[in-house]
Design a protein around this motif. Sequence first.
Motif, PDB file in Angstrom:
ATOM      1  N   GLY A  67       0.951  -1.296  -0.032  1.00 38.67           N
ATOM      2  CA  GLY A  67       0.018  -0.028  -0.131  1.00 38.67           C
ATOM      3  C   GLY A  67       0.931   1.194   0.017  1.00 38.67           C
ATOM      4  N   PRO A  68       0.220   2.222  -0.009  1.00 36.02           N
ATOM      5  CA  PRO A  68       1.049   3.715  -0.132  1.00 36.02           C
ATOM      6  C   PRO A  68       2.045   4.049   1.103  1.00 36.02           C
ATOM      7  N   ASP A  69       1.722   3.385   2.101  1.00 38.44           N
ATOM      8  CA  ASP A  69       2.556   3.348   3.614  1.00 38.44           C
ATOM      9  C   ASP A  69       3.390   2.275   3.715  1.00 38.44           C
ATOM     10  N   ILE A  70       3.680   1.474   2.641  1.00 40.49           N
ATOM     11  CA  ILE A  70       4.396   0.332   2.907  1.00 40.49           C
ATOM     12  C   ILE A  70       5.552   0.058   1.847  1.00 40.49           C
ATOM     13  N   ALA A  71       6.705   0.033   2.603  1.00 42.50           N
ATOM     14  CA  ALA A  71       7.837   0.096   1.667  1.00 42.50           C
ATOM     15  C   ALA A  71       8.570  -1.385   1.880  1.00 42.50           C
ATOM     16  N   PRO A  72       8.512  -2.246   0.759  1.00 45.68           N
ATOM     17  CA  PRO A  72       8.972  -3.668   0.931  1.00 45.68           C
ATOM     18  C   PRO A  72      10.184  -3.726   1.631  1.00 45.68           C
ATOM     19  N   ALA A  73      11.182  -2.761   1.130  1.00 45.61           N
ATOM     20  CA  ALA A  73      12.575  -2.756   1.896  1.00 45.61           C
ATOM     21  C   ALA A  73      12.468  -2.600   3.366  1.00 45.61           C
ATOM     22  N   GLN A  74      11.709  -1.772   3.820  1.00 46.48           N
ATOM     23  CA  GLN A  74      11.624  -1.598   5.098  1.00 46.48           C
ATOM     24  C   GLN A  74      11.132  -3.002   5.884  1.00 46.48           C
ATOM     25  N   VAL A  75      10.247  -3.575   5.386  1.00 46.74           N
ATOM     26  CA  VAL A  75       9.595  -4.821   5.797  1.00 46.74           C
ATOM     27  C   VAL A  75      10.361  -5.924   5.858  1.00 46.74           C
ATOM     28  N   ILE A  76      11.067  -6.152   4.768  1.00 44.98           N
ATOM     29  CA  ILE A  76      12.094  -7.207   4.947  1.00 44.98           C
ATOM     30  C   ILE A  76      13.338  -7.225   6.015  1.00 44.98           C
ATOM     31  N   ALA A  77      13.441  -5.596   6.084  1.00 49.10           N
ATOM     32  CA  ALA A  77      14.496  -5.253   7.029  1.00 49.10           C
ATOM     33  C   ALA A  77      14.201  -5.575   8.350  1.00 49.10           C
ATOM     34  N   GLY A  78      13.100  -5.156   8.684  1.00 47.10           N
ATOM     35  CA  GLY A  78      12.450  -5.637   9.923  1.00 47.10           C
ATOM     36  C   GLY A  78      12.071  -6.983  10.233  1.00 47.10           C
ATOM     37  N   VAL A 136       4.751  13.077 -10.752  1.00 46.98           N
ATOM     38  CA  VAL A 136       5.814  12.061 -10.335  1.00 46.98           C
ATOM     39  C   VAL A 136       5.422  11.287  -9.158  1.00 46.98           C
ATOM     40  N   TRP A 137       5.568   9.917  -9.313  1.00 50.16           N
ATOM     41  CA  TRP A 137       5.537   9.199  -7.825  1.00 50.16           C
ATOM     42  C   TRP A 137       6.965   9.168  -7.178  1.00 50.16           C
ATOM     43  N   PHE A 138       6.768   9.218  -5.966  1.00 49.92           N
ATOM     44  CA  PHE A 138       7.830   9.067  -5.236  1.00 49.92           C
ATOM     45  C   PHE A 138       7.944   7.742  -4.314  1.00 49.92           C
ATOM     46  N   PHE A 139       8.455   7.435  -3.232  1.00 53.76           N
ATOM     47  CA  PHE A 139       8.677   6.481  -2.690  1.00 53.76           C
ATOM     48  C   PHE A 139       9.635   5.318  -3.303  1.00 53.76           C
ATOM     49  N   GLY A 140      10.535   5.916  -4.072  1.00 52.34           N
ATOM     50  CA  GLY A 140      11.313   4.901  -4.910  1.00 52.34           C
ATOM     51  C   GLY A 140      11.066   4.788  -6.265  1.00 52.34           C
ATOM     52  N   THR A 164       8.610  21.415 -13.358  1.00 49.99           N
ATOM     53  CA  THR A 164       8.358  21.667 -12.244  1.00 49.99           C
ATOM     54  C   THR A 164       7.628  20.178 -11.718  1.00 49.99           C
ATOM     55  N   VAL A 165       8.099  19.436 -10.615  1.00 54.10           N
ATOM     56  CA  VAL A 165       7.762  17.937 -10.180  1.00 54.10           C
ATOM     57  C   VAL A 165       6.712  18.025  -9.289  1.00 54.10           C
ATOM     58  N   LEU A 166       5.811  17.564  -9.571  1.00 49.30           N
ATOM     59  CA  LEU A 166       4.595  17.547  -8.676  1.00 49.30           C
ATOM     60  C   LEU A 166       4.519  16.229  -8.000  1.00 49.30           C
ATOM     61  N   LYS A 167       4.544  16.029  -6.536  1.00 44.52           N
ATOM     62  CA  LYS A 167       4.583  14.837  -6.100  1.00 44.52           C
ATOM     63  C   LYS A 167       3.404  14.189  -6.132  1.00 44.52           C
ATOM     64  N   GLN A 168       3.067  13.175  -6.865  1.00 44.42           N
ATOM     65  CA  GLN A 168       1.872  12.603  -7.288  1.00 44.42           C
ATOM     66  C   GLN A 168       1.474  11.632  -6.498  1.00 44.42           C
ATOM     67  N   GLY A 169       0.289  11.725  -5.921  1.00 41.48           N
ATOM     68  CA  GLY A 169      -0.309  10.687  -5.094  1.00 41.48           C
ATOM     69  C   GLY A 169      -0.667   9.350  -6.043  1.00 41.48           C
ATOM     70  N   PHE A 170      -1.150   8.133  -5.384  1.00 43.71           N
ATOM     71  CA  PHE A 170      -1.292   7.140  -6.210  1.00 43.71           C
ATOM     72  C   PHE A 170      -2.615   7.081  -6.974  1.00 43.71           C
ATOM     73  N   ASN A 171      -2.691   8.345  -7.736  1.00 47.69           N
ATOM     74  CA  ASN A 171      -3.944   8.469  -8.606  1.00 47.69           C
ATOM     75  C   ASN A 171      -3.513   9.370  -9.676  1.00 47.69           C
ATOM     76  N   VAL A 172      -4.817   9.695 -10.431  1.00 48.14           N
ATOM     77  CA  VAL A 172      -4.428  10.584 -11.630  1.00 48.14           C
ATOM     78  C   VAL A 172      -5.189  11.689 -11.512  1.00 48.14           C
ATOM     79  N   ASP A 173      -5.275  12.040 -10.487  1.00 52.87           N
ATOM     80  CA  ASP A 173      -6.185  13.590 -10.083  1.00 52.87           C
ATOM     81  C   ASP A 173      -5.494  14.754 -10.729  1.00 52.87           C
ATOM     82  N   PRO A 174      -4.023  14.538 -10.721  1.00 49.75           N
ATOM     83  CA  PRO A 174      -3.488  15.966 -11.342  1.00 49.75           C
ATOM     84  C   PRO A 174      -3.928  16.260 -12.648  1.00 49.75           C
ATOM     85  N   ILE A 175      -3.803  15.150 -13.479  1.00 51.09           N
ATOM     86  CA  ILE A 175      -4.051  15.310 -14.922  1.00 51.09           C
ATOM     87  C   ILE A 175      -5.519  15.665 -15.246  1.00 51.09           C
ATOM     88  N   LEU A 176      -6.416  15.170 -14.618  1.00 52.43           N
ATOM     89  CA  LEU A 176      -7.952  15.505 -14.487  1.00 52.43           C
ATOM     90  C   LEU A 176      -8.287  16.823 -14.103  1.00 52.43           C
TER      91      LEU A 176
END
Length: 334
Positions: A67-78, A136-140, A164-176
Amino acid sequence: MNSFTKAIGFAAVGAWTTLGTTAAQAADDVTLQLKWVTQAQFAGYYVAQDQGFYEEEDLNVTIKPGGPDIAPAQVIAGGGADVVLDWMPSALASREKGLALVNIAQPFKSSGMMLTCRKDAGIKSPDDFKGKTLGVWFFGNEYPFLSWMSQLGIPTDGGEDGVTVLKQGFNVDPILQGQAACVSTMTYNEYWQIIDAGLTSEDLVVFKYEDQGVATLEDGMYVLEENLSDPAFEDKMVRFVRASMKGWKWAEENPDEAAMIVLDNDASGAQTEEHQKRMMGEIAKLTAGSNGALDPADFERTVESLLSGGSDPVITANPGEAAWTHAITDKALN
Protein backbone atom coordinates in the motif's frame (compact mmCIF):
# COMPACT_ATOMS: atom_id res chain seq x y z
CA MET A 1 6.74 -59.65 27.06
CA ASN A 2 3.05 -60.05 27.98
CA SER A 3 0.22 -58.94 25.72
CA PHE A 4 -0.35 -55.70 27.71
CA THR A 5 3.29 -54.69 27.37
CA LYS A 6 3.21 -55.56 23.65
CA ALA A 7 0.11 -53.41 23.18
CA ILE A 8 1.76 -50.43 24.88
CA GLY A 9 4.89 -50.97 22.78
CA PHE A 10 2.98 -51.12 19.50
CA ALA A 11 0.94 -48.04 20.49
CA ALA A 12 4.12 -46.12 21.24
CA VAL A 13 5.67 -47.13 17.93
CA GLY A 14 2.48 -46.15 16.13
CA ALA A 15 2.42 -42.78 17.86
CA TRP A 16 6.06 -42.04 16.98
CA THR A 17 5.44 -43.13 13.40
CA THR A 18 2.48 -40.77 13.15
CA LEU A 19 4.48 -37.92 14.67
CA GLY A 20 7.35 -38.59 12.31
CA THR A 21 5.07 -38.58 9.29
CA THR A 22 3.44 -35.35 10.42
CA ALA A 23 6.82 -33.70 10.94
CA ALA A 24 8.01 -34.79 7.52
CA GLN A 25 4.90 -33.37 5.88
CA ALA A 26 5.01 -30.01 7.66
CA ALA A 27 5.17 -27.33 4.97
CA ASP A 28 7.84 -24.64 5.06
CA ASP A 29 6.52 -21.15 5.74
CA VAL A 30 7.29 -18.32 3.29
CA THR A 31 6.06 -14.76 3.67
CA LEU A 32 5.87 -12.63 0.52
CA GLN A 33 5.48 -8.84 0.72
CA LEU A 34 3.85 -7.29 -2.33
CA LYS A 35 4.80 -3.84 -3.62
CA TRP A 36 1.21 -2.66 -3.84
CA VAL A 37 -2.38 -3.64 -3.05
CA THR A 38 -3.95 -6.89 -4.20
CA GLN A 39 -4.41 -6.63 -7.97
CA ALA A 40 -3.56 -8.48 -11.18
CA GLN A 41 -0.04 -7.03 -11.06
CA PHE A 42 0.62 -9.91 -8.64
CA ALA A 43 -1.60 -12.53 -10.24
CA GLY A 44 1.12 -15.17 -10.55
CA TYR A 45 1.48 -15.49 -6.79
CA TYR A 46 -2.23 -15.68 -6.09
CA VAL A 47 -2.62 -18.23 -8.89
CA ALA A 48 0.24 -20.34 -7.47
CA GLN A 49 -1.54 -20.33 -4.13
CA ASP A 50 -5.01 -20.97 -5.55
CA GLN A 51 -3.93 -23.74 -7.95
CA GLY A 52 -1.93 -25.58 -5.30
CA PHE A 53 1.48 -24.94 -6.87
CA TYR A 54 2.94 -23.81 -3.54
CA GLU A 55 1.39 -26.77 -1.78
CA GLU A 56 2.96 -29.11 -4.35
CA GLU A 57 6.34 -27.63 -3.38
CA ASP A 58 5.62 -28.22 0.32
CA LEU A 59 5.26 -24.50 1.01
CA ASN A 60 2.84 -22.55 3.16
CA VAL A 61 2.92 -19.08 1.59
CA THR A 62 1.51 -15.96 3.20
CA ILE A 63 0.97 -13.11 0.74
CA LYS A 64 0.97 -9.67 2.37
CA PRO A 65 -0.59 -6.84 0.32
CA GLY A 66 1.25 -3.55 0.11
CA GLY A 67 0.00 0.00 0.00
CA PRO A 68 1.03 3.67 -0.09
CA ASP A 69 2.59 3.51 3.36
CA ILE A 70 4.36 0.17 2.97
CA ALA A 71 7.95 0.02 1.71
CA PRO A 72 8.97 -3.57 0.91
CA ALA A 73 12.62 -2.88 1.80
CA GLN A 74 11.62 -1.71 5.26
CA VAL A 75 9.41 -4.76 5.76
CA ILE A 76 12.16 -7.26 4.94
CA ALA A 77 14.71 -5.27 6.96
CA GLY A 78 12.42 -5.57 9.95
CA GLY A 79 11.97 -9.32 9.53
CA GLY A 80 8.40 -9.04 8.25
CA ALA A 81 8.98 -11.02 5.05
CA ASP A 82 11.26 -13.66 3.54
CA VAL A 83 10.98 -12.26 0.02
CA VAL A 84 9.71 -8.94 -1.30
CA LEU A 85 8.63 -7.61 -4.66
CA ASP A 86 10.27 -4.33 -5.61
CA TRP A 87 11.37 -2.27 -8.56
CA MET A 88 15.09 -2.56 -9.17
CA PRO A 89 15.81 1.19 -8.78
CA SER A 90 14.40 1.10 -5.27
CA ALA A 91 16.15 -2.18 -4.44
CA LEU A 92 19.54 -0.97 -5.66
CA ALA A 93 19.14 2.32 -3.82
CA SER A 94 18.38 0.34 -0.65
CA ARG A 95 21.41 -1.86 -1.27
CA GLU A 96 23.71 1.13 -1.61
CA LYS A 97 22.35 2.47 1.68
CA GLY A 98 23.34 -0.76 3.44
CA LEU A 99 20.38 -3.14 3.03
CA ALA A 100 21.90 -5.96 0.96
CA LEU A 101 18.96 -6.96 -1.23
CA VAL A 102 19.59 -9.56 -3.94
CA ASN A 103 17.40 -10.22 -6.97
CA ILE A 104 16.68 -13.96 -7.13
CA ALA A 105 14.13 -13.90 -9.97
CA GLN A 106 12.68 -11.45 -12.49
CA PRO A 107 9.19 -12.42 -13.73
CA PHE A 108 8.66 -9.03 -15.42
CA LYS A 109 10.66 -8.74 -18.65
CA SER A 110 9.34 -5.34 -19.71
CA SER A 111 8.47 -2.09 -17.96
CA GLY A 112 4.89 -0.85 -17.79
CA MET A 113 5.81 2.67 -16.70
CA MET A 114 4.71 5.64 -18.78
CA LEU A 115 4.33 9.39 -18.61
CA THR A 116 0.84 10.20 -19.86
CA CYS A 117 0.20 13.74 -21.08
CA ARG A 118 -2.70 15.82 -22.32
CA LYS A 119 -2.33 16.92 -25.92
CA ASP A 120 -4.15 20.15 -25.14
CA ALA A 121 -1.26 21.01 -22.79
CA GLY A 122 0.86 21.43 -25.89
CA ILE A 123 2.92 18.27 -25.54
CA LYS A 124 3.88 16.26 -28.58
CA SER A 125 7.44 15.20 -27.71
CA PRO A 126 9.80 15.26 -24.69
CA ASP A 127 11.06 18.64 -25.93
CA ASP A 128 7.70 20.06 -24.91
CA PHE A 129 8.15 19.09 -21.24
CA LYS A 130 10.08 22.30 -20.53
CA GLY A 131 8.10 24.79 -18.50
CA LYS A 132 5.46 22.20 -17.66
CA THR A 133 4.37 20.59 -14.41
CA LEU A 134 4.75 16.81 -14.39
CA GLY A 135 3.25 14.42 -11.86
CA VAL A 136 5.79 11.98 -10.44
CA TRP A 137 5.41 9.14 -7.98
CA PHE A 138 7.89 9.03 -5.14
CA PHE A 139 8.72 6.37 -2.51
CA GLY A 140 11.38 4.95 -4.82
CA ASN A 141 9.32 5.22 -7.99
CA GLU A 142 10.81 8.61 -8.90
CA TYR A 143 14.23 7.22 -9.80
CA PRO A 144 13.52 6.24 -13.44
CA PHE A 145 11.92 9.65 -14.06
CA LEU A 146 14.85 11.59 -12.59
CA SER A 147 17.29 9.55 -14.67
CA TRP A 148 15.24 10.23 -17.80
CA MET A 149 15.18 13.99 -17.19
CA SER A 150 18.92 13.94 -16.56
CA GLN A 151 19.53 12.20 -19.87
CA LEU A 152 17.34 14.77 -21.61
CA GLY A 153 19.25 17.57 -19.91
CA ILE A 154 16.06 18.98 -18.38
CA PRO A 155 16.35 20.37 -14.82
CA THR A 156 13.69 19.25 -12.35
CA ASP A 157 13.63 22.39 -10.23
CA GLY A 158 11.20 24.41 -12.35
CA GLY A 159 11.74 27.38 -14.63
CA GLU A 160 11.14 27.88 -18.33
CA ASP A 161 13.89 25.44 -19.30
CA GLY A 162 13.06 22.88 -16.65
CA VAL A 163 10.08 20.97 -15.32
CA THR A 164 8.20 21.46 -12.10
CA VAL A 165 7.82 18.12 -10.34
CA LEU A 166 4.49 17.58 -8.63
CA LYS A 167 4.66 14.87 -6.00
CA GLN A 168 1.85 12.73 -7.34
CA GLY A 169 -0.35 10.60 -5.13
CA PHE A 170 -1.17 7.12 -6.35
CA ASN A 171 -3.99 8.45 -8.48
CA VAL A 172 -4.40 10.52 -11.67
CA ASP A 173 -6.21 13.52 -10.20
CA PRO A 174 -3.54 16.07 -11.26
CA ILE A 175 -4.10 15.48 -14.99
CA LEU A 176 -7.87 15.41 -14.60
CA GLN A 177 -7.97 18.60 -12.54
CA GLY A 178 -5.47 20.52 -14.65
CA GLN A 179 -2.75 20.60 -11.98
CA ALA A 180 -0.23 18.85 -14.23
CA ALA A 181 0.31 18.46 -17.96
CA CYS A 182 1.48 14.87 -17.49
CA VAL A 183 1.26 12.21 -14.81
CA SER A 184 2.96 8.93 -14.05
CA THR A 185 0.93 5.91 -15.13
CA MET A 186 1.34 2.19 -15.63
CA THR A 187 0.15 0.53 -18.83
CA TYR A 188 -2.01 -1.79 -16.76
CA ASN A 189 -3.55 0.56 -14.22
CA GLU A 190 -3.52 4.36 -14.01
CA TYR A 191 -3.69 4.94 -17.76
CA TRP A 192 -7.06 3.24 -17.76
CA GLN A 193 -8.20 5.31 -14.79
CA ILE A 194 -7.73 8.38 -17.00
CA ILE A 195 -9.74 6.75 -19.79
CA ASP A 196 -12.47 5.71 -17.36
CA ALA A 197 -12.63 9.30 -16.07
CA GLY A 198 -13.72 10.52 -19.50
CA LEU A 199 -10.63 11.39 -21.53
CA THR A 200 -10.01 9.39 -24.70
CA SER A 201 -6.82 7.95 -26.13
CA GLU A 202 -7.01 10.71 -28.78
CA ASP A 203 -6.81 13.30 -26.00
CA LEU A 204 -3.55 11.83 -24.73
CA VAL A 205 0.05 11.22 -25.71
CA VAL A 206 2.02 8.59 -23.87
CA PHE A 207 5.75 8.16 -23.46
CA LYS A 208 6.67 4.62 -22.50
CA TYR A 209 9.92 4.41 -20.58
CA GLU A 210 10.67 1.26 -22.56
CA ASP A 211 10.49 3.22 -25.83
CA GLN A 212 12.57 6.10 -24.44
CA GLY A 213 15.45 3.76 -23.61
CA VAL A 214 15.25 4.50 -19.88
CA ALA A 215 13.16 1.55 -18.73
CA THR A 216 14.22 -0.06 -15.49
CA LEU A 217 13.29 -3.49 -14.19
CA GLU A 218 10.08 -3.79 -12.19
CA ASP A 219 8.57 -6.31 -9.80
CA GLY A 220 11.57 -8.52 -9.18
CA MET A 221 11.85 -10.96 -6.26
CA TYR A 222 14.37 -9.85 -3.63
CA VAL A 223 15.78 -11.46 -0.49
CA LEU A 224 18.45 -10.52 2.02
CA GLU A 225 21.91 -11.54 0.87
CA GLU A 226 22.80 -13.01 4.27
CA ASN A 227 19.92 -15.49 4.05
CA LEU A 228 21.21 -17.02 0.82
CA SER A 229 24.14 -18.57 2.69
CA ASP A 230 21.64 -20.82 4.50
CA PRO A 231 21.09 -24.00 2.38
CA ALA A 232 17.63 -24.51 3.87
CA PHE A 233 16.57 -20.98 2.92
CA GLU A 234 18.02 -21.37 -0.56
CA ASP A 235 16.11 -24.62 -1.07
CA LYS A 236 12.92 -22.92 0.10
CA MET A 237 13.44 -20.09 -2.38
CA VAL A 238 14.10 -22.55 -5.23
CA ARG A 239 10.73 -24.14 -4.57
CA PHE A 240 9.05 -20.75 -4.15
CA VAL A 241 10.39 -19.40 -7.45
CA ARG A 242 9.50 -22.60 -9.30
CA ALA A 243 5.91 -22.54 -8.05
CA SER A 244 5.56 -18.77 -8.57
CA MET A 245 6.74 -18.94 -12.18
CA LYS A 246 4.34 -21.81 -12.77
CA GLY A 247 1.66 -19.47 -11.46
CA TRP A 248 2.77 -16.67 -13.76
CA LYS A 249 2.72 -18.82 -16.88
CA TRP A 250 -0.73 -20.16 -15.92
CA ALA A 251 -1.91 -16.57 -15.51
CA GLU A 252 -0.53 -15.60 -18.94
CA GLU A 253 -2.41 -18.48 -20.55
CA ASN A 254 -5.61 -17.97 -18.55
CA PRO A 255 -5.83 -14.19 -18.00
CA ASP A 256 -9.54 -13.95 -17.24
CA GLU A 257 -9.43 -16.83 -14.77
CA ALA A 258 -6.33 -15.35 -13.15
CA ALA A 259 -8.11 -12.01 -12.74
CA MET A 260 -10.99 -13.75 -10.97
CA ILE A 261 -8.55 -15.46 -8.60
CA VAL A 262 -7.12 -12.04 -7.76
CA LEU A 263 -10.61 -10.73 -7.08
CA ASP A 264 -11.25 -13.65 -4.74
CA ASN A 265 -8.23 -12.52 -2.73
CA ASP A 266 -9.10 -8.82 -2.63
CA ALA A 267 -10.13 -8.35 0.98
CA SER A 268 -10.73 -4.63 0.40
CA GLY A 269 -13.47 -5.24 -2.16
CA ALA A 270 -12.16 -2.22 -4.07
CA GLN A 271 -11.29 -4.00 -7.32
CA THR A 272 -13.72 -4.66 -10.15
CA GLU A 273 -13.91 -7.56 -12.56
CA GLU A 274 -13.60 -5.32 -15.64
CA HIS A 275 -10.54 -3.50 -14.32
CA GLN A 276 -8.75 -6.65 -13.17
CA LYS A 277 -9.34 -8.51 -16.43
CA ARG A 278 -8.06 -5.53 -18.39
CA MET A 279 -5.07 -5.24 -16.05
CA MET A 280 -4.23 -8.92 -16.35
CA GLY A 281 -4.23 -8.63 -20.15
CA GLU A 282 -1.65 -5.82 -19.93
CA ILE A 283 0.41 -7.55 -17.23
CA ALA A 284 0.71 -10.66 -19.43
CA LYS A 285 2.51 -8.50 -22.01
CA LEU A 286 5.13 -7.54 -19.41
CA THR A 287 5.80 -11.05 -18.09
CA ALA A 288 5.86 -12.60 -21.57
CA GLY A 289 9.34 -13.63 -22.59
CA SER A 290 10.60 -14.22 -19.07
CA ASN A 291 11.09 -17.64 -17.53
CA GLY A 292 11.97 -15.96 -14.25
CA ALA A 293 15.73 -15.71 -14.71
CA LEU A 294 17.16 -12.18 -14.71
CA ASP A 295 18.70 -11.13 -18.03
CA PRO A 296 22.10 -9.58 -17.16
CA ALA A 297 21.71 -7.17 -20.09
CA ASP A 298 18.47 -5.85 -18.57
CA PHE A 299 20.27 -5.42 -15.26
CA GLU A 300 23.10 -3.45 -16.86
CA ARG A 301 20.63 -1.25 -18.75
CA THR A 302 18.85 -0.47 -15.50
CA VAL A 303 22.09 0.33 -13.71
CA GLU A 304 23.27 2.55 -16.57
CA SER A 305 20.02 4.49 -16.41
CA LEU A 306 20.29 4.94 -12.65
CA LEU A 307 23.91 6.05 -12.78
CA SER A 308 23.05 8.78 -15.27
CA GLY A 309 21.21 10.87 -12.72
CA GLY A 310 23.43 13.91 -13.17
CA SER A 311 24.51 15.62 -9.95
CA ASP A 312 22.15 13.46 -7.92
CA PRO A 313 22.26 9.92 -9.35
CA VAL A 314 20.08 7.19 -7.87
CA ILE A 315 23.17 5.08 -7.18
CA THR A 316 26.81 6.13 -7.30
CA ALA A 317 28.41 2.83 -8.33
CA ASN A 318 27.52 -0.31 -10.25
CA PRO A 319 26.86 -2.99 -7.61
CA GLY A 320 27.78 -5.70 -10.10
CA GLU A 321 26.76 -9.33 -9.81
CA ALA A 322 26.51 -9.08 -6.03
CA ALA A 323 23.07 -7.54 -6.53
CA TRP A 324 21.59 -10.52 -8.36
CA THR A 325 21.99 -14.26 -8.62
CA HIS A 326 21.05 -17.08 -10.97
CA ALA A 327 21.63 -19.66 -8.24
CA ILE A 328 17.94 -19.90 -7.42
CA THR A 329 16.52 -19.84 -10.95
CA ASP A 330 19.16 -22.27 -12.25
CA LYS A 331 17.91 -24.86 -9.77
CA ALA A 332 14.24 -23.91 -9.98
CA LEU A 333 13.87 -23.85 -13.74
CA ASN A 334 16.29 -26.51 -15.01
